[in-house]
Scaffold this motif. Structure first.
Motif, short mmCIF file in Angstrom:
data_model
loop_
_atom_site.label_atom_id
_atom_site.label_comp_id
_atom_site.label_asym_id
_atom_site.label_seq_id
_atom_site.Cartn_x
_atom_site.Cartn_y
_atom_site.Cartn_z
N ASN A 26 0.82 -1.48 0.16
CA ASN A 26 -0.25 0.37 -0.01
C ASN A 26 0.80 1.33 0.10
OD1 ASN A 26 -2.66 -1.54 0.36
ND2 ASN A 26 -2.28 -1.95 2.24
N ASP A 27 2.19 1.30 0.17
CA ASP A 27 3.16 2.31 -0.34
C ASP A 27 3.06 3.12 -1.80
OD1 ASP A 27 3.88 1.79 2.35
OD2 ASP A 27 5.41 1.42 1.99
N ILE A 28 2.45 4.47 -1.64
CA ILE A 28 2.97 5.33 -3.48
C ILE A 28 4.71 5.65 -2.60
CG2 ILE A 28 2.00 6.56 -4.39
CD1 ILE A 28 -0.72 6.66 -2.95
N ARG A 29 5.41 5.53 -3.72
CA ARG A 29 7.07 5.72 -3.97
C ARG A 29 6.66 6.67 -4.33
NH1 ARG A 29 6.18 0.23 -4.38
NH2 ARG A 29 7.08 -1.00 -2.13
N ILE A 30 7.04 8.24 -3.70
CA ILE A 30 7.83 8.74 -4.95
C ILE A 30 9.22 9.50 -5.20
CG2 ILE A 30 5.71 9.87 -3.97
CD1 ILE A 30 6.58 11.59 -1.98
N ALA A 31 9.76 9.93 -6.30
CA ALA A 31 10.34 11.00 -6.36
C ALA A 31 10.81 12.33 -6.45
CB ALA A 31 11.36 9.77 -7.82
N LEU A 32 11.60 12.96 -6.54
CA LEU A 32 12.00 14.10 -6.34
C LEU A 32 12.55 14.62 -6.91
CD1 LEU A 32 10.92 17.17 -4.93
CD2 LEU A 32 12.56 16.80 -3.18
N ILE A 33 12.63 15.06 -7.64
CA ILE A 33 13.60 16.13 -9.43
C ILE A 33 13.24 17.51 -8.60
CG2 ILE A 33 14.24 15.95 -11.72
CD1 ILE A 33 13.47 13.08 -10.47
N GLY A 34 13.99 18.03 -8.77
CA GLY A 34 13.72 19.60 -7.96
C GLY A 34 14.61 19.14 -6.40
N CYS A 35 15.37 19.75 -5.97
CA CYS A 35 15.76 19.95 -4.66
C CYS A 35 15.71 21.24 -3.85
CB CYS A 35 16.23 18.98 -3.69
SG CYS A 35 15.46 17.49 -3.96
N GLY A 36 15.11 22.32 -4.72
CA GLY A 36 15.19 23.71 -4.56
C GLY A 36 14.39 23.94 -2.85
N GLY A 37 14.39 24.88 -2.66
CA GLY A 37 12.92 25.32 -1.75
C GLY A 37 11.92 24.96 -2.04
N ARG A 38 11.34 24.88 -3.37
CA ARG A 38 10.25 24.77 -3.59
C ARG A 38 9.99 23.18 -4.08
NH1 ARG A 38 8.65 27.01 -9.36
NH2 ARG A 38 9.77 28.85 -8.64
N GLY A 39 10.67 22.66 -4.13
CA GLY A 39 10.29 21.11 -4.32
C GLY A 39 10.49 20.74 -2.75
N THR A 40 11.95 21.00 -2.20
CA THR A 40 11.36 20.41 -0.43
C THR A 40 9.57 20.37 0.14
OG1 THR A 40 13.94 21.10 -0.63
CG2 THR A 40 11.96 20.90 1.77
N GLY A 41 9.80 22.44 0.54
CA GLY A 41 7.95 22.29 0.49
C GLY A 41 7.26 21.37 -0.43
N ALA A 42 7.18 21.05 -1.01
CA ALA A 42 6.01 20.48 -2.42
C ALA A 42 6.66 19.34 -1.90
CB ALA A 42 6.44 20.43 -3.66
N CYS A 43 7.36 18.09 -1.72
CA CYS A 43 7.61 16.89 -1.29
C CYS A 43 7.22 16.65 0.29
CB CYS A 43 8.86 16.71 -1.36
SG CYS A 43 9.45 15.14 -1.31
N ASN A 44 6.50 17.57 1.39
CA ASN A 44 6.99 17.97 2.25
C ASN A 44 5.16 17.93 2.10
OD1 ASN A 44 6.33 18.68 5.33
ND2 ASN A 44 5.21 20.56 4.56
N GLN A 45 4.33 18.45 1.35
CA GLN A 45 2.77 17.66 0.87
C GLN A 45 2.67 16.96 0.85
OE1 GLN A 45 2.15 22.31 -1.21
NE2 GLN A 45 2.15 23.17 0.94
N ALA A 46 3.13 16.90 -0.92
CA ALA A 46 3.29 15.19 -0.96
C ALA A 46 2.91 13.94 0.49
CB ALA A 46 3.91 14.78 -2.06
N LEU A 47 4.39 14.08 1.09
CA LEU A 47 4.27 13.41 2.55
C LEU A 47 3.15 13.53 3.39
CD1 LEU A 47 7.82 13.74 2.99
CD2 LEU A 47 7.36 11.57 1.77
N SER A 48 2.59 14.38 3.35
CA SER A 48 1.83 15.31 4.37
C SER A 48 -0.08 14.52 3.86
CB SER A 48 1.46 16.90 4.59
OG SER A 48 2.68 16.77 5.25
N ALA A 49 0.13 13.66 2.67
CA ALA A 49 -0.93 13.31 2.01
C ALA A 49 -1.00 12.46 2.63
CB ALA A 49 -0.95 13.28 0.47
N GLY A 50 -0.26 11.71 2.53
CA GLY A 50 -0.65 9.75 3.84
C GLY A 50 0.09 9.79 4.32
N SER A 51 0.33 8.72 5.29
CA SER A 51 1.68 8.03 6.10
C SER A 51 1.84 6.49 5.08
CB SER A 51 0.98 7.44 6.59
OG SER A 51 -0.05 5.81 6.84
N MET A 52 1.00 6.19 3.84
CA MET A 52 1.66 5.05 3.09
C MET A 52 2.40 5.78 1.81
SD MET A 52 -1.07 7.15 2.07
CE MET A 52 -2.36 6.30 2.97
N VAL A 53 2.30 7.16 1.79
CA VAL A 53 3.24 7.81 0.70
C VAL A 53 4.97 7.94 1.47
CG1 VAL A 53 4.19 10.12 -0.89
CG2 VAL A 53 1.45 9.77 -0.24
N LYS A 54 5.72 7.36 0.24
CA LYS A 54 6.88 7.49 0.57
C LYS A 54 8.47 8.12 -0.15
CE LYS A 54 5.41 4.89 4.70
NZ LYS A 54 5.77 3.85 5.07
#
Length: 427
Positions: A26-54
């Motif tokens: 049940n995990d949804i695996r994500i890759a972050l392409i671009g790790c600046g402030g915007r990307g870090t914030g975006a990934c923070n919100q993606a991970l906040s969308a559910g505990s199954m997001v990894k």
């Protein structure tokens, strides 16, 4: 990077040719392409969308960016960040390795490379979250539209960072505008007038390409200029209000009043554009980054034969001078809406349930409005929609590596070429 933009989110999904079905764990695996402030914030919100997001992979060619993002995200999301050292990628071409590891791809690079990366993600069968704008030129817009058609065939979700489209305050007021509460529309006004920002000085021994990527905001080939990189939000609201109807022509003025340093690259500091539609509707557009005592305003306004609607006007949403529901309160008061989080919540919910939503088409057209406006201000000429959309100007090379030649070069004294209205010609 302004603080409000550092918590934009990005995400993209799996290598399937049909709507995503979560794996057995049940995990949804994500890759972050671009790790600046915007990307870090975006990934923070993606991970906040559910505990199954990894989070399973990160890519950023600028030294230290990938690890800095990981350090922040591990602290915020214990147990959701599983990125071993061999899945921290620091070469441009490593995006392919990250795609192979993930179900979802977050494309949060600067705007220039986004069409190429989006195209590649859709070819790989991934669901995608991509930041806005989705391109910096018409060639890129056409590529995004073509990839969007492929995404539809594969039933892939595409979410774009026009977060106002997910904000309850905007949804409510725009539904009422479209429902006729202010009557037939006559004209609109959209603004992103804010402060200036300094460019980054060149580091000793730094290559030209490295400098332009590190100082990306100030180079049109990477950012699209601020009429596109920021003001596209306001233009997208107009596109939404008008239900996707595009302008037939645009005329504008712009230039550089305060950006007089070499590190200010190629972009303007102010743009004013009038967009004309075939039914006589006019949209007046302003964006500036002047600072000082200049008025600051980020808002949208629409005028009809029965009245007016003001969106985000000093934080308030008003119809004929009164807030919806009759209570005078700031946007989000009471419900504390966070549209940045809401768009990710909706994106991952669609993935989990097998529903499909594709934001790419309207995002591409709203991006194209910004490109059209920039063409008008850079040239000083009337630009038609057909002329803009069919432009052959291509600003961004494909498959960028550190060996790629920088698309623009400084002169012998270190100054970059800047558009001159009345002299610069549209392509």
């Amino acid at each position: 990077m302004p603080s409000r933009r550092q918590f934009l989110t990005t995400t993209a999904l799996t290598a399937a040719t049909h709507a995503f079905a979560a794996p057995a764990d049940n995990d949804i695996r994500i890759a972050l392409i671009g790790c600046g402030g915007r990307g870090t914030g975006a990934c923070n919100q993606a991970l906040s969308a559910g505990s199954m997001v990894k989070l399973v992979a990160v890519v950023d060619p600028l030294e230290g960016k990938a690890q800095a993002a990981l350090d922040i995200l591990k602290e915020k999301h214990e147990g959701q960040v599983d990125v071993p050292p061999d899945q921290v990628f620091t070469n441009f071409e490593d995006y392919q390795k990250a795609f192979a590891l993930a179900d979802v791809v977050l494309i949060t690079t600067p705007p220039g490379p986004r069409p190429f990366l989006f195209e590649q993600a859709i070819k790989a069968g991934k669901h995608v979250f991509m930041e806005k704008p989705v391109a910096v030129d018409a060639v890129g817009v056409r590529r995004v539209l073509a990839a969007s058609e492929e995404a539809k065939k594969k039933q892939l979700n595409v979410c774009v960072g026009f977060q106002r489209r997910y904000a309850p305050s905007y949804i409510d007021v725009i539904n009422r505008i479209q429902g006729g509460e202010i009557g037939d529309l006559i004209y609109g006004r959209v603004y992103w007038n804010g402060t200036s920002r300094p460019g980054a000085p060149r580091l000793p021994g730094e290559s030209e390409l490295h400098y332009q990527i590190r100082n990306w905001y100030f180079f049109t080939w990477m950012s699209g200029d601020h009429i596109l990189e920021q003001h596209c939000h306001n233009l997208d609201v107009a596109n939404w209000v008008l239900q996707g109807k595009m302008p037939v022509r645009a005329v504008g003025q712009g230039g550089r009043q305060v950006r007089r340093a070499k590190e200010n690259g190629t972009i303007f500091d102010h743009h004013t554009v009038e967009f004309e539609y075939d039914n006589g509707f006019r949209l007046l557009s302003q964006c500036c980054q002047i600072g000082g005592k200049c008025q600051k305003d980020v808002s949208e306004h629409f005028h009809g034969i029965k009245g007016s609607a003001d969106l985000a006007n000093n934080g308030r949403f008003l119809i004929n001078g009164q807030p919806p529901g009759g209570k005078r309160q700031r946007a989000g008061a009471g419900n504390k809406e966070d549209a940045y989080q809401l768009e990710h919540d909706a994106f991952f919910e669609n993935i989990r349930t097998g529903k499909v939503r594709n934001d790419a088409d309207y995002a591409a057209h709203s991006t194209m409005m910004g490109v059209m406006g920039r063409m008008a201000t850079y040239t000083g000429q009337i630009i038609t929609w057909e002329q803009a959309l069919n432009s052959k100007e291509s600003l961004v090379p494909d498959n960028i590596t550190w060996a790629t030649e920088a698309p623009v070069k400084p002169d012998a004294e270190g100054w970059y070429p800047v558009a001159i209205p009345g002299t610069t010609m549209p392509l």
